[in-house]
Design an enzyme around this catalytic site. Sequence first.
Site, PDB file in Angstrom:
ATOM      1  N   SER A 266       0.841  -1.196   0.000  1.00 56.95           N
ATOM      2  CA  SER A 266       0.000   0.000   0.000  1.00 56.95           C
ATOM      3  C   SER A 266       0.872   1.241   0.000  1.00 56.95           C
ATOM      4  CB  SER A 266      -0.900   0.022   1.235  1.00 56.95           C
ATOM      5  OG  SER A 266      -0.158   0.356   2.395  1.00 56.95           O
ATOM      6  N   ASP A 267       0.341   2.326  -0.557  1.00 62.47           N
ATOM      7  CA  ASP A 267       0.949   3.613  -0.245  1.00 62.47           C
ATOM      8  C   ASP A 267       0.664   3.882   1.223  1.00 62.47           C
ATOM      9  OD1 ASP A 267       2.235   6.044  -0.433  1.00 62.47           O
ATOM     10  OD2 ASP A 267       1.203   6.655  -2.268  1.00 62.47           O
ATOM     11  N   TRP A 268       1.370   4.812   1.803  1.00 61.62           N
ATOM     12  CA  TRP A 268       1.303   5.006   3.244  1.00 61.62           C
ATOM     13  C   TRP A 268      -0.060   5.610   3.618  1.00 61.62           C
ATOM     14  CZ3 TRP A 268       5.066   2.654   1.505  1.00 61.62           C
ATOM     15  CH2 TRP A 268       6.142   2.219   2.277  1.00 61.62           C
ATOM     16  N   GLY A 269      -0.959   4.720   4.074  1.00 62.82           N
ATOM     17  CA  GLY A 269      -2.291   5.159   4.429  1.00 62.82           C
ATOM     18  C   GLY A 269      -3.304   5.010   3.330  1.00 62.82           C
TER      19      GLY A 269
END
Length: 735
Positions: A266-269
Amino acid sequence: MKIINTQVMVLVGLVLLVSCNKKTKNPVSQSSNNLIEVKIDSLLLLLTMEEKVDLCHAQSKFSTKGVDRLGIPELWMADGPHGVRAEISWDSWKYAGWTNDSITAFPALTCLASTFNPKLAEAYGFSLGEEARFRNKDVLLGPGVNIYRTPFNGRNFEYMGEDPFLAATMAVPYIKGIQKNGVAACVKHFALNNQEHQRHFVNVNVSDRALHEIYLPAFKAAVQDANVWALMGAYNKFREQYTTHHELLTKTILKGDWEYDGVVISDWGSTHNTDEAAINGLDIEMGTGTDGLSSSTKNHYDHYFLANPFLAKLKSGEIPERVLDDKVRRILRLRYRTNLSKNRPLGRANNAEHHEVARKVATEGIVLLKNKDNLFPIKDQEGLTIAIIGENATRSMTAAGGSSELKPKFEISPLEGIRTRFKKATVLHTMGYESGPSQYSRVYPPTLDQDSLKTEAIQLAKKADIVLFVGGLNKSHKQDCEGDDRQQFGLPFGQGDLILAISEVNQNLGLLLLTGNAIDMPWLNEVKGLMQTWYLGSMSGQAIADVISGDISPSGKLPFSFPKKLEDNGAHSFGIASYPGVDMTQHYKEDILVGYRWHDTKNIEPLYAFGYGLSYTSFDLDNIQSDKKIYSQNDTVKITCDVTNTGDLEGSEVVQVYVGKTNSKVERATKELKGFSKVKLKKGEKKSVIISLDISKLAYYDESKSDWNLETGDYEIYVGNASNNISGYMVVTVQ
């Protein structure tokens, strides 16, 4: 019987784990791949469900857990696409304060794309991979291959332009270069993350055809041609579902149709739902707090969507354990390709070879856009006074910008590079304008008196023989920076007015633009010279001096179009419904006609076209022909072209081949880039260039059957050195 089989498998696995200490020539050869799969099978039997789940989510800002009792190491990641980011604290975005985490800053990827040089892309990737390996990183979060759709996108400087063929062709060797070091490249952001404004919420609607023809090809090439080991999801939604755990994008296309065997991070968040993350193919969840977005509590990593909530659903049977095992299999495969590979090189950082690669990419990527009266190159001579005006002449362009910010061991500014190269001339400098300090997610106003700076700049310009204005954008919020988009098409901080004022007192005015985006140029007629110099990293000043002095003739070509006005850009021509969207939803109304495809097909003349770039010498392209006129659907077209350096200096030219379809059943762009070749020539030298095109690559994505369709009939082939500068044209037939 089950217990006996398990014991046998464990024994086999342990024997094979010991055997991996033997060095092999290629750690990811087919035989070693088979061996890795056997090892993974054995480890899956040894891991508890809790240990498996722990492998699927972060334990800190940039790492995931290992399993100590089995010798499975932690996995360490690092930004970014043009340099290894400084060490970040375990559980905050503050820097860790290390003194040994300085690196080489390489030019931003827009510059790399401008080189049109795949061999240089591999050298770039290999050097970057060496630096990541030296810092003990397992995953390097890059390259970014999102398509340049609007000149407002704050992260365009991290990507490779508006054309999917160019982006794919440059990304593949870059990825291979990184992974030769036993470091995983992580191609991002999958997919349709083409703006930063409202990126966490915006819902993108785009046709299947545009999706497959424009926005996915670079990702597909990364998977199928480069065998990329990691891929990062995006923040935005696509057709009302978040792309990081998207049924169509991630589950069906990426892991199904493309048979991707790596991990999805995932991208961060960017994770929002446990069930979707589990079922639709997310493997590792990274983030910034309890909910993967913002808040933090004690042991918050355990509360990620792929942490305790995932474990609970596995134990209850709501999610079958085979879903978890697929993720763990991929995660272990990544380990064996990286930190469990026993013959990884040690890596190197800040060495002369890396500096030379950075400098070569920078010099080959600089694009000469205008050169009236041969203002460039500038000869260093006694009695010559050069006024360098502009904040960007001294401002650091490696700091700030979001996740791509860097801590280089050194950064040679344009002013320093020019002063070092021009030893005979007198080089003067003043700021001319000030923009304020850079800060992520916040704009700080200038602190100095702008009128005084402008007055001083005009007075200095009067004293000079030549003025070089070093301006453009910078890495601050709402400029070329992650987190939001630009707010204006023109130059900020009064630069346009300052340029006009300088031109009134000194007509020998040249501009060096440090930007990752196209800009409005109402002042263009008042300047003699214009160079697009991008963000060039550690060797910025030396590379700029190399080109403006004539030590190296510019050979960069634009990887995106410069429209004359904002409305000439396809995304902006349809109003806010197309960009930035209405009520968090946007429609890509230009469809497949992105960039030069839009300009060509709609007969809208660009200010500067895709593929455009001048040289200090001149070239002729002639004797352009195909190897035959009629082809079958499995054939390869071979285009030959003689390139002659007709000028007085050594230089390089990029031969570009575009293809269009006559009388197509569906709407097509007038032409699309399908091949290119960069050739270096001495004065008077002639070389023959061969560019091969697979006929199969001329297919369009047919929405009626959700597959590619190759039309028979006539195709137009255009050969030139820019999308709007064609030297030869021919028609071939596909039967």
